[in-house]
Structures are given as C-alpha cells and as structure tokens.
Design an enzyme around this catalytic site. Structure first.
Site, PDB file in Angstrom:
ATOM      1  N   PRO A  27      35.817  37.504  33.721  1.00  0.00           N
ATOM      2  CA  PRO A  27      35.608  37.146  32.427  1.00  0.00           C
ATOM      3  C   PRO A  27      36.624  35.677  32.361  1.00  0.00           C
ATOM      4  O   PRO A  27      37.706  35.896  32.910  1.00  0.00           O
ATOM      5  CB  PRO A  27      36.140  38.128  31.654  1.00  0.00           C
ATOM      6  CG  PRO A  27      35.900  39.258  32.364  1.00  0.00           C
ATOM      7  CD  PRO A  27      35.769  39.001  33.790  1.00  0.00           C
ATOM      8  N   LYS A  35      42.736  39.459  39.186  1.00  0.00           N
ATOM      9  CA  LYS A  35      44.100  40.299  39.564  1.00  0.00           C
ATOM     10  C   LYS A  35      44.431  40.680  37.968  1.00  0.00           C
ATOM     11  O   LYS A  35      43.815  40.282  37.001  1.00  0.00           O
ATOM     12  CB  LYS A  35      45.186  39.239  39.663  1.00  0.00           C
ATOM     13  CG  LYS A  35      45.855  38.115  38.900  1.00  0.00           C
ATOM     14  CD  LYS A  35      46.506  38.753  37.894  1.00  0.00           C
ATOM     15  CE  LYS A  35      47.018  37.375  36.644  1.00  0.00           C
ATOM     16  NZ  LYS A  35      47.173  37.910  35.160  1.00  0.00           N
ATOM     17  N   ASP A  43      50.144  31.270  38.353  1.00  0.00           N
ATOM     18  CA  ASP A  43      49.214  32.257  38.951  1.00  0.00           C
ATOM     19  C   ASP A  43      48.672  31.982  40.408  1.00  0.00           C
ATOM     20  O   ASP A  43      48.273  33.051  41.054  1.00  0.00           O
ATOM     21  CB  ASP A  43      48.428  33.168  38.043  1.00  0.00           C
ATOM     22  CG  ASP A  43      48.982  33.830  36.984  1.00  0.00           C
ATOM     23  OD1 ASP A  43      50.142  34.289  37.024  1.00  0.00           O
ATOM     24  OD2 ASP A  43      48.282  34.021  36.123  1.00  0.00           O
ATOM     25  N   ALA A  85      40.796  35.606  30.246  1.00  0.00           N
ATOM     26  CA  ALA A  85      40.894  37.036  30.109  1.00  0.00           C
ATOM     27  C   ALA A  85      42.116  37.738  30.479  1.00  0.00           C
ATOM     28  O   ALA A  85      42.451  38.848  30.551  1.00  0.00           O
ATOM     29  CB  ALA A  85      39.762  37.602  30.897  1.00  0.00           C
TER      30      ALA A  85
END
Ligand code: ATP
Length: 318
Positions: A97, A9, A139, A100
């Site tokens: 990644p 996201k 999240d 990140a």
C-alpha cells in the site's frame, strides 16, 4: 531484463531521540521485513531515457518516483556506465500500500539500485548500495539488509539483529488514507520538542543507542521470545498520528480487541502510519484475526493483508 522482489517493512520499535543539526530526527528503530512485496522489473532501453510504468493511481510515473530518482542518482554517480548502457524502463507491480508507513517507495528505490548494479555491472558492495540509497531516503539502506535490524542515526545506520523471528503479521490500512512522513515528524517536533533530552555528544548518543541494543525488545528478538516482542512494541509517532486520524485509532482498538483470545501478541502502527499491524505466532491465528476485523469493519476501503516475517528485504526473482 531482470526482476527484483522488494519487501515491505514494519517498525517493531520507533523512538525519536531528538533533533539533529541537519534538520532530521535522531532515531532508534527496530525494522522487520515482511513478505508483502512489489515486483520491480528493469528492462534496458537503447535510448538514454528513464521510463517508469506503474498502474497504481497513487504512484507517480514521472521524475518524482523514487525508482526514477534512483536511476538518476546512478547516472550521475557513474556517467560512463550510462553512456555505455543507455536507459532503462522500470515496471512496478504495486502490492505494498502507498503512503502506508511500509517503505513502499523506499523498497522500490532500493530494488532499482540493486537491479542497476546487476544490469550495468557497477560492482557495488551491499554497503556501497546502502550509502547510495541513503542519499535518497533514510529507510532505503535497511531494504538492502532486510530481516530484523536496528536502524539508528536518521535511520540509515543499519545493523542486523541475529535471526528473524518466525512470526506472522496482520496489516490493515484504509486505502484512501495516507500519512505524509514529513508531516508526522514535523508535528511530533512541534508537540514534543520540549520533552527531548539533549542528544549530547557522540559518546552520550552511543551510550543511549547501546542502552536500546540491550533493551528488553532487542533481547526478546535475539532470544526469539514472541510474547515479549509483542509486549514491547513501541512507536512514538502514534502520539501524533492517532489523535489526528480517529479512524486509525479506532482501527487499532478493533484490532487489539480482535487479537484477544485469538493469539495476537501485540498491535501497533507502523512507521508514520496509517497502517496498523497485529503480530501472531501462527499464520492461522493471523487469518482468524483478519477475518474478525473484516466482520467488525465492513468498510470496503479497509485493506487487510496477512504476511510472514522474512529474512530479506530484496531478492532477485528466479
Ligand atoms: P516510508 O515508510 O518509506 O516513509 P511510506 O510507506 O509511508 O514510506 P510510500 O509508499 O513510499 O510511503 O509513499 C509516499 C509517497 O511517495 C506517495 O505519496 C507517493 O506518491 C510517492 N512515491 C514516489 N515513488 C513511489 C513508489 N515507487 N512507490 C510508492 N510511492 C511512491
């Protein structure tokens, strides 16, 4: 055996509203799924063990892996199912990644919860999966909703914003550079606590959230208006991450300059960084901007990705 594709996201908007009594921050974020995904494969084991396999050097394969924590949470919540089905091996093919600001770990935890829901017939609804995920990370609930959504509270209260805009993003991250999310929020609190307006009571907070729901950014997303979306990108955490990491600030400047004349709509850091992204309407524009960045920054440590927005966070592989 089953495989879940777990998308990264980006944050199109991240505002820190204030401190919460539970030690977290009250946030208003606009999150968007992008088609850069990890592949999470769950294989049932006959023994009651949890095994994580991942060949990315920055990803732990012990109990600190978020996918491992997701298994433990399910085992604790549904002990009967665990006795019935045994353990599970989780293979993570990492493309997102690490460290990140792209919800790499969160998306893996969400994929694991979704996978176990299928594998062990838990019968959980999406909302129940979101609630379970919120116990592991703020999240994670968004990953179940995916697409374009507003996240409030500490990020766990998620509401979709109509359609996903047809945009493509250039993502850039120095591979060896990671930013700790707790560090970013802690530093923000130390530097800007005095500037917070009090969160106030529930009614005041809801009024402030409603103001953001009717903000120019959210309206632009609902109206699918790309130039305005690009103009109203916002991330409070840039104020602490960019000064602490001049390389990232420089990367943002290079990307902003590369976007000019090549269709870039706006450039910003995602979440707690250090990934910086540029929005474009067309994939060709994004490719051209990525190429320009590569020409200007020859550092092989810099990873570049071009990924379209997607309407989902998780998907079972066919
Ligand atoms: P978020 O945007 O969700 O705050 P992030 O994208 O900034 O997270 P992650 O990629 O989730 O960061 O990595 C943060 C840390 O979590 C890393 O240092 C890594 O060691 C650890 N970690 C644990 N499990 C995972 C996982 N499955 N994938 C990636 N990192 C993981």
């Amino acid at each position: 055996m089953l495989t879940i594709l777990a998308n990264a996201k980006i944050n199109l908007y991240l505002e820190i509203v204030g401190d919460r009594p539970d030690g977290f921050h009250e946030l208003v974020m606009v999150m968007q799924s992008v088609a850069l995904c990890d592949r999470i494969t769950l294989t049932p084991l006959n023994t009651p063990n949890t095994r994580i396999e991942c060949d990315h050097p920055q990803v732990p394969t012990d109990a600190s892996n978020l996918a491992y924590k997701a298994v433990t949470l399910v085992q604790k919540t549904f002990p009967n199912r665990t006795n019935q089905f045994g353990g599970v091996e989780i293979h993570i093919e990492k493309k997102i990644p690490v460290g990140a600001g792209l919800a790499g770990g969160s998306s893996n935890a969400a994929a694991t919860l979704l996978g176990l829901n299928m594998l062990w017939n838990l019968g959980l609804t999406r909302l129940e999966l979101q609630e379970l995920g919120a116990q592991l990370g703020s999240d994670i609930p968004f990953c179940f909703v995916g697409g374009c959504a507003i996240a409030t509270g500490r990020g766990e209260e998620v509401a979709s914003i109509s359609h996903t805009p047809k945009l493509t993003v250039v993502l850039a991250k120095y591979s060896s550079l990671s930013v700790s999310t707790p560090w970013a929020y802690k530093t923000y609190r130390q530097r800007f606590e005095q500037t917070y307006q009090p969160i106030g009571d529930r009614a005041t907070l809801e009024e402030r959230q409603a103001r953001i729901r009717s903000s120019t950014m959210v309206k632009a997303l609902r109206d699918l208006n790309p130039p305005t979306i690009g103009n109203y990108l916002h991330n409070d955490l840039e104020k602490v991450v960019l000064p602490a990491h001049p390389k990232v600030a420089q990367l943002k400047e290079t990307m902003t300059a590369a976007a000019v004349g090549q269709g870039g709509l706006g450039t910003m850091m995602s979440g707690s960084g250090p990934t910086v992204f540029t929005l474009c309407e067309l994939p060709e524009q994004a490719e051209a901007i990525a190429q320009t960045i590569r020409q200007q920054i020859s550092d092989l440590d810099l990873q570049l990705f071009v990924a379209p927005f997607t309407a989902y966070g998780l998907r079972k592989e066919d």
